[in-house]
Design a protein around this motif. Structure first.
Motif, mmCIF file in Angstrom:
data_model
loop_
_atom_site.group_PDB
_atom_site.id
_atom_site.type_symbol
_atom_site.label_atom_id
_atom_site.label_comp_id
_atom_site.label_asym_id
_atom_site.label_seq_id
_atom_site.Cartn_x
_atom_site.Cartn_y
_atom_site.Cartn_z
ATOM 1 N N VAL A 326 0.838 -1.199 0.000
ATOM 2 C CA VAL A 326 0.000 0.000 0.000
ATOM 3 C C VAL A 326 0.873 1.249 0.000
ATOM 4 C CG1 VAL A 326 -1.848 1.221 1.155
ATOM 5 C CG2 VAL A 326 -1.749 -1.265 1.265
ATOM 6 N N HIS A 329 2.099 1.652 -3.426
ATOM 7 C CA HIS A 329 1.024 2.154 -4.286
ATOM 8 C C HIS A 329 0.978 3.679 -4.249
ATOM 9 C CE1 HIS A 329 -3.213 1.638 -5.984
ATOM 10 N NE2 HIS A 329 -3.128 2.938 -5.723
ATOM 11 N N GLU A 330 0.939 4.245 -3.039
ATOM 12 C CA GLU A 330 0.857 5.703 -2.925
ATOM 13 C C GLU A 330 2.133 6.378 -3.401
ATOM 14 O OE1 GLU A 330 -1.986 6.885 -2.469
ATOM 15 O OE2 GLU A 330 -2.848 4.965 -1.864
ATOM 16 N N HIS A 333 2.272 6.849 -7.135
ATOM 17 C CA HIS A 333 1.483 7.975 -7.633
ATOM 18 C C HIS A 333 2.307 9.253 -7.759
ATOM 19 C CE1 HIS A 333 -2.520 6.518 -8.167
ATOM 20 N NE2 HIS A 333 -2.636 6.062 -6.922
ATOM 21 N N GLU A 352 -4.246 5.009 -11.437
ATOM 22 C CA GLU A 352 -4.537 3.886 -10.543
ATOM 23 C C GLU A 352 -4.044 2.557 -11.092
ATOM 24 O OE1 GLU A 352 -5.178 4.450 -7.693
ATOM 25 O OE2 GLU A 352 -6.079 6.445 -7.673
ATOM 26 N N ALA A 355 -0.261 2.563 -10.321
ATOM 27 C CA ALA A 355 0.006 2.417 -8.890
ATOM 28 C C ALA A 355 -0.300 0.993 -8.421
ATOM 29 C CB ALA A 355 -0.808 3.433 -8.096
ATOM 30 N N THR A 356 -1.390 0.423 -8.931
ATOM 31 C CA THR A 356 -1.742 -0.955 -8.574
ATOM 32 C C THR A 356 -0.732 -1.943 -9.155
ATOM 33 O OG1 THR A 356 -4.079 -0.333 -8.528
ATOM 34 C CG2 THR A 356 -3.580 -2.676 -8.647
ATOM 35 N N GLU A 359 2.383 -1.798 -7.005
ATOM 36 C CA GLU A 359 2.038 -2.434 -5.731
ATOM 37 C C GLU A 359 2.117 -3.951 -5.853
ATOM 38 O OE1 GLU A 359 -2.081 -3.370 -3.286
ATOM 39 O OE2 GLU A 359 -1.977 -1.559 -4.508
ATOM 40 N N TYR A 413 -8.522 0.057 -10.803
ATOM 41 C CA TYR A 413 -7.414 -0.450 -10.001
ATOM 42 C C TYR A 413 -6.873 -1.732 -10.653
ATOM 43 C CZ TYR A 413 -8.734 3.002 -6.524
ATOM 44 O OH TYR A 413 -9.006 4.173 -5.887
#
Length: 494
Positions: A326, A329-330, A333, A352, A355-356, A359, A413
């Protein structure tokens, strides 16, 4: 974003820009438009298919300078002054700013008083004379910024305030051109009781105490979309460190979590180094985690500060392997969404999905080998259902009124990460890696859309990928997955 912490995306989702001054001769040559010719005040927009009333035509914002005064209570409107520096791109007898949920005291344009009226969620400003293309525009609005009520913008924490403006809530905090297509540099000047800590996007320029209050000044080094703005006010500790290449790190946590949060945030340099292996050097001036003392059910990227609830950081201290994806992920971004910002909200899949993707890739490499393919196969099986419910990745259905969260469905996502997996399967890992690095370099500090990504993918691959990617991005049914002929989508529920 953590799967168990459902990312809430619509929450989750003085402004002064210096420009070339008009000469007296130019002003004299510009005829004043009769007031009768000005259209009646009405909401405007730049025609975004998902948020048609966001953004405003006729000018380009260059900078925001936002001054806020917080008097120690988060249930009371803040006194505020927003100064916007822009350049006119059209003839403007009037201009619109996105702004709601605050009281406007007065407005000036280029130093002269300007009439103003409300129309929907717009503030319609009538300058003393018509503005013409190429002219500088300096708009100063004295207003309040109200943290009460729902709908996004301010988050009321146990010890103060923070922001969550995505997707369409920045104009609940300050007036502006609230669409990611119009990025600008920001300055924040926040006055608060001296026992509180204020942080904001960018780098701190000053901290000046006067009696019982302190004024904090921050400025961004890179342009930023309004939805990524962040100001946090509270009883916070700032934990500092260094990332790769000496990157300044500042993590903002509740004061009582100063010790317990340190092992969690100390993983950040390694996470940044991992991302840099795939997409190149971190693109902004600083980075850090912002832990807010509020019961958040989402995580959120704001520029240079990724936002998490206090409970999530406490859980991350106990279960770091579960939470680390997580954080990545952020972090991702900051490249995908912040440095390279979507031109329209239907380009959200580029934020998204990427980022996914990172992740999932990080989790596969660091904690659970084989999980990437398992996750993509699961996404493939569900993809048709996601497309039926929310539209295909690059053409999401428009949210209903007040239903911004509908924009942040699974299809943007894992459904969009699946597109990137299919593309890597089609062109190979080497070409895919080159595409990713070229994308964030070529469009750094700018905006880009789906057509730009398709064109660059074709360029890097050396062949036309328009048909291949169009099917993955726009078709109602999920195409066959390259390299996995046995993968079958489940039948969507009736």
């Amino acid at each position: 974003m953590l799967r168990s912490v459902r990312r809430r995306r619509p929450l989750r989702h003085a402004v002064l820009a210096t420009v070339v001054l008009a000469t007296p001769a130019t002003l004299a040559a510009a005829p004043a438009a009769p007031a009768a010719q000005a259209p009646p005040p009405r909401p405007a927009g730049i025609g975004d298919p998902l948020f048609p009333h966001l953004g405003n035509p006729g000018y380009d914002v260059l900078g925001y300078d936002i001054a806020l005064t917080y008097r120690g209570r988060n249930d009371t409107p803040l006194a505020a002054r927003t100064e916007i520096t822009a350049r006119a791109t059209d003839r403007l007898p009037r201009l619109n700013l996105d702004f709601t949920h605050g009281t406007v005291r007065d407005v000036t344009v280029n130093g002269r008083p300007a009439a103003h009226a409300r129309a929907g969620e717009d503030l319609v400003v009538t300058p003393a004379r018509t503005l013409y293309p190429g002219e500088p525009v300096r708009i100063a609005v004295r207003h309040t910024s109200d943290p009460r009520g729902g709908g996004g913008g301010w988050i009321r924490t146990r010890d103060g305030l923070a922001m969550a403006n995505q997707a369409d809530a920045a104009h609940r905090v300050f007036p502006g051109n609230d669409h990611p297509a119009d990025k600008a540099r920001f300055t924040f000047r926040v006055t608060a009781p001296k026992d509180l800590t204020v942080v904001a996007n960018g780098v701190r320029l000053a901290r000046e105490r006067a009696g019982a209050r302190t004024t904090w000044t921050y400025r961004t080094a890179h342009p930023m979309a309004t939805e990524l703005a962040q100001v946090s006010i509270g009883r916070s500790a700032v934990l500092r460190g260094k990332g790769p290449h000496g990157l300044p790190l500042r993590h903002v946590v509740p004061e009582r979590d100063r010790r317990s949060a340190r092992p969690v945030v100390d993983r950040t340099p390694a996470q940044i180094a991992w991302m840099e292996r795939y997409v190149g050097r971190y693109p902004l001036e600083s980075y850090g985690v912002l832990s807010v003392d509020a019961p958040l059910n989402f995580a959120l990227e704001t520029q240079t500060l990724s936002v998490f609830g206090r409970d999530f950081l406490r859980a991350a201290a106990k279960y770091p392997k579960r939470a680390e994806g997580v954080f990545v992920h952020e972090l991702a971004h900051q490249w995908f969404g912040n440095s390279v910002t979507p031109r329209r909200w239907s380009d959200l899949w580029l934020n998204e999905g990427h980022a996914t993707w990172y992740e999932a890739l990080f989790t596969d490499e660091r904690h659970d080998r084989g999980s990437l393919v398992r996750r993509m196969r699961s996404a493939y099986e569900q993809s048709d259902g996601w497309r039926k419910d929310g539209g295909p990745p690059a053409a999401p259905r428009r949210p209903t009124a007040g239903g911004q969260l509908e924009l942040f469905r699974p299809v943007v996502y894992d459904g969009s990460a699946l597109v990137l997996y299919a593309l890597r399967q089609e062109i190979g890992a080497t070409a895919f890696g080159k595409l990713e690095r070229t994308w964030v370099t070529r469009h750094r500090d700018g905006t880009a859309g789906t057509a730009d990504f398709v064109a660059l993918a074709s360029e890097v691959a050396g062949r036309d990928l328009e048909d291949f990617l169009h099917a993955w991005l726009y078709d109602e049914r999920t195409p066959p997955m390259p390299g996995h002929p046995g993968w079958k989508p489940a039948k969507p529920a009736r």
